[in-house]
Motif scaffolding. Structure first.
Motif, PDB file in Angstrom:
ATOM      1  N   PHE A 192      -5.733   5.496  -6.110  1.00  0.00           N
ATOM      2  CA  PHE A 192      -5.703   5.966  -4.866  1.00  0.00           C
ATOM      3  C   PHE A 192      -6.983   5.595  -4.374  1.00  0.00           C
ATOM      4  O   PHE A 192      -8.086   5.584  -2.597  1.00  0.00           O
ATOM      5  N   ASN A 228       0.501  -1.374  -0.147  1.00  0.00           N
ATOM      6  CA  ASN A 228       0.446  -0.035  -0.064  1.00  0.00           C
ATOM      7  C   ASN A 228       1.087   1.448   0.112  1.00  0.00           C
ATOM      8  O   ASN A 228       1.048   2.482  -0.573  1.00  0.00           O
ATOM      9  N   ARG A 229       1.991   1.289   0.833  1.00  0.00           N
ATOM     10  CA  ARG A 229       2.829   2.404   1.130  1.00  0.00           C
ATOM     11  C   ARG A 229       3.041   2.590  -0.646  1.00  0.00           C
ATOM     12  O   ARG A 229       3.131   3.599  -1.005  1.00  0.00           O
ATOM     13  N   ARG A 284      -8.075  12.089  -1.798  1.00  0.00           N
ATOM     14  CA  ARG A 284      -6.846  11.918  -2.802  1.00  0.00           C
ATOM     15  C   ARG A 284      -7.415  12.118  -3.834  1.00  0.00           C
ATOM     16  O   ARG A 284      -6.833  12.763  -5.115  1.00  0.00           O
ATOM     17  N   TYR A 309       0.845   4.088  -3.381  1.00  0.00           N
ATOM     18  CA  TYR A 309       0.708   5.492  -2.721  1.00  0.00           C
ATOM     19  C   TYR A 309       1.638   6.247  -3.610  1.00  0.00           C
ATOM     20  O   TYR A 309       1.505   6.956  -3.983  1.00  0.00           O
TER      21      TYR A 309
END
Length: 356
Positions: A176, A136-137, A184, A140
């Motif tokens: 997002f 997930n990081r 976002r 992003y």
């Protein structure tokens, strides 16, 4: 009863093996995407399913046959001795930090209109990254990279650039939305509306801005920007009196929010709208206020304020020579920094029948 205290991609992958299902069948069994299952198995203990998916996995394990549960327990035991070796190496975290630092550099480059270096930094990550391989990081950062790449193309502003920007924004919006960061996603919708306005679809842009001006996913500042940009689209469409009403509301909100730079931008927009209805006295008052209040630190901001000022000066025969000089200055700066959309606007002003 066999249970898992905290599911990671490792345990989720081992459960698939214990159930003896293909990735596709397992994804359908759980009600998740195939890419999600692939990500679990690629990232192992470095990814954790969302809380609702944790519950789904608990249920799938509880409903598995006794034989499948035994296989799962055996797979867990076999893996426990080698789990540290199976973890993704620590440089992945380092890569995230480097990626973040590069994106910060990109933001600075875009402010300076250094498009070449910004493109190089973005390609370093977008050119080598597969979204299905990211946690997930990473997703992003991938989404942020897509947005900044879209910003880069939008700032250059040719028709081809705008099409590319919309494609990049749409992909970032999907990312997002998938990782559930609605703010976002809404900001990207605002950027898409700007690209729509720049492409000349003014009614569609105004409608999109109106929806976003009331969208609680956005901050008050972003909602006020959307309100101001409703006025911008209306003014470009020749509906200047209505545009002025909307812009005044936005300026008042920026003042109450203590956003001096945004307030100065609103004065600039109001100046052009008053020029549109033929009130040059108010137009000059607003543009002088904008020029004295705003910092206009980036090349784009300087080109925009000079172009607006020149547009007003050119309207009056008494100040036309001054307007031509200011417009030439804006044109030279836009050409130097590759601001193609601004150059197109300047060309349009020069070719306007009002001045020929």
């Amino acid at each position: 009863m066999l249970s898992v205290r905290q599911w990671t991609g490792l345990e989720a992958g081992l459960l698939r093996q214990a159930l003896r299902m293909s990735v596709r069948t397992y994804a359908a069994h759980l009600g998740v995407g195939i890419r999600t299952v692939s990500k679990w198995e690629q990232l192992g203990t470095d990814t954790r399913p969302w809380p609702d998916t944790q519950s789904i996995l608990d249920t799938a394990l509880a409903r598995a046959s006794v034989t499948a549960q035994a296989r799962f327990e055996q797979l867990l035991a076999q893996d426990s001795q080698t789990r540290r070796l199976r973890r993704a190496p620590s440089p992945a975290i380092h890569d995230h930090e480097t990626w973040t630092e590069d994106l910060e550099r990109v933001v600075v480059c875009l402010d300076r209109q250094d498009f070449t270096f910004a493109a190089t930094l973005l390609e370093r990550w977008l050119g080598r990254t597969q979204p299905c391989d990211l946690d997930n990081r990473g997703l992003y950062l991938y989404g942020r990279s897509l947005v900044l790449s879209g910003d880069l193309r939008r700032l250059q502003g040719t028709a081809q650039d705008l099409m590319a920007a919309k494609r990049l924004y749409s992909e970032a919006h999907r990312v997002f939305t998938e990782i559930k960061i609605p703010r976002r996603a809404a900001q990207i919708e605002l950027s898409l509306a700007v690209a729509t306005e720049m492409a000349g679809r003014l009614t569609a842009a105004a409608t999109n801005y109106q929806q976003l001006a009331d969208d609680e996913r956005l901050s008050l500042t972003d909602r006020t920007r959307a309100l101001l940009w409703i006025g911008t689209a209306l003014a470009k469409d020749g509906r200047n009196e209505f545009a002025i009403q909307v812009m005044r509301q936005a300026a008042e909100r920026f003042e109450s929010l203590e956003e001096p730079e945004e307030w100065a931008t609103a004065q600039q927009k109001l100046a052009l709208a008053h020029r549109g209805i033929g009130d040059l006295t108010k137009a000059l008052t607003y543009i002088d206020t904008a020029r004295s209040s705003g910092r206009f630190e980036t090349p784009l901001q300087r080109v925009q304020i000079d172009t607006a000022h020149a547009h007003i000066l050119l309207t009056d025969p008494a100040t036309r020579s001054e307007g031509e000089a200011v417009l030439n200055q804006a044109s030279d700066l836009a050409a130097h920094y590759g601001l193609k959309h601004q150059l197109h606007s300047i060309k349009f002003i020069r070719n306007s029948k009002e001045y020929t």
